[in-house]
Design an enzyme around this catalytic site. Sequence first.
Site, PDB file in Angstrom:
ATOM      1  N   ASP A 107      25.327  23.703  28.076  1.00 15.50           N
ATOM      2  CA  ASP A 107      24.781  22.357  28.242  1.00 15.50           C
ATOM      3  C   ASP A 107      23.709  22.329  29.323  1.00 15.50           C
ATOM      4  O   ASP A 107      23.601  21.360  30.087  1.00 15.50           O
ATOM      5  CB  ASP A 107      25.879  21.333  28.556  1.00 15.50           C
ATOM      6  CG  ASP A 107      25.403  19.891  28.348  1.00 15.50           C
ATOM      7  OD1 ASP A 107      24.580  19.672  27.442  1.00 15.50           O
ATOM      8  OD2 ASP A 107      25.834  18.998  29.097  1.00 15.50           O
ATOM      9  N   HIS A 138      22.476  17.872  26.914  1.00 12.20           N
ATOM     10  CA  HIS A 138      22.842  16.736  26.068  1.00 12.20           C
ATOM     11  C   HIS A 138      22.120  15.443  26.445  1.00 12.20           C
ATOM     12  O   HIS A 138      22.134  14.490  25.658  1.00 12.20           O
ATOM     13  CB  HIS A 138      24.365  16.513  26.095  1.00 12.20           C
ATOM     14  CG  HIS A 138      24.863  15.781  27.299  1.00 12.20           C
ATOM     15  ND1 HIS A 138      25.172  16.417  28.482  1.00 12.20           N
ATOM     16  CD2 HIS A 138      25.112  14.452  27.507  1.00 12.20           C
ATOM     17  CE1 HIS A 138      25.593  15.521  29.359  1.00 12.20           C
ATOM     18  NE2 HIS A 138      25.563  14.327  28.804  1.00 12.20           N
ATOM     19  N   SER A 158      24.897  13.571  35.014  1.00 15.12           N
ATOM     20  CA  SER A 158      24.735  14.834  34.294  1.00 15.12           C
ATOM     21  C   SER A 158      23.363  15.433  34.574  1.00 15.12           C
ATOM     22  O   SER A 158      22.339  14.741  34.538  1.00 15.12           O
ATOM     23  CB  SER A 158      24.905  14.624  32.790  1.00 15.12           C
ATOM     24  OG  SER A 158      26.260  14.533  32.434  1.00 15.12           O
TER      25      SER A 158
END
Length: 302
Positions: free
Chosen positions: A85, A55, A159
């Site tokens: 992801d 993402h 992330s």
Amino acid sequence: MSETINAAELLGAISNQMADAVARAGAALVQVRGRARGPASGIVYSDNTVITADHVLERDDDLSVVAPDGRELPAQLVGRDAASDLALLRVPDLGVAAASFVEAPARVGQIILAVGRPGAEPMASLGIVSAVGGPLRSRRGAVLEQFIQTDAIPYPGFSGGALIDANGAVVGVLTTGLAGGVALGVPAALARRIVDALATGGSVKRGFLGISSQPVEIPAAQRAGLAQERGLLVVRVEPGSPAEQGGLMLGDVLTAFDGTTLSDTDELQALLGGERVGKAVPMQLLRGGTITTLEVTVGQRS
């Protein structure tokens, strides 16, 4: 007095080990630049390849990474997988040693560190493994087979970074893109399988049956001797699908898939991994109050 000194020495030793673990992991972390609102993190996986979160890549080109020594290098997208992801980048001339990954699965209560490189230097936060579970239906609607949840703080840009153990080995790939900002990790073993699939074919195979189903309670009188109380009611069978070709019918109640008991739709989705694509798999079901077993050849989801 000696007890106080020993406690202080112990605390110092633990502190130093944690700092060493972050330094060890940080040496294999890069900054990933693939979106307008700020960089994310990535883990060096093998020679000139980097794992990051899908993402955080808002574009497929004009990607780059910043190595630990400050070099900014162009990166190419090898493949991406929305369900986990995860994405894989190729970075020619990266020249950074790969991170080490744990072999054993994470355990609830295990001390863990979240480590990222959103800036020039690594950042870290401390927590524990709060939960280990799966499957998990993400906000994108896809199903992740397994996950690690932690209370370690996922600072902005974390992330694509790592959840690590006290030795600096990667326990999971960190992402906040699966469950509305909650810090989750894709377990190391699963992440490696997904990334290896991306490296080979650019995508991850996932199985397809061609049915819609919903959980139902199975009345005691209709269980035909089965102990389980719930199953999956087939409410739609797509024409020409593997399910139709295998003989599944509207109104069947699925009770097991390849020997694994079914009581929820996510459980079935989690079993439709790439390793089952093209294979004939036994499906146990109740039809008209009778236990029936059919073999269905699992298709590949497009």
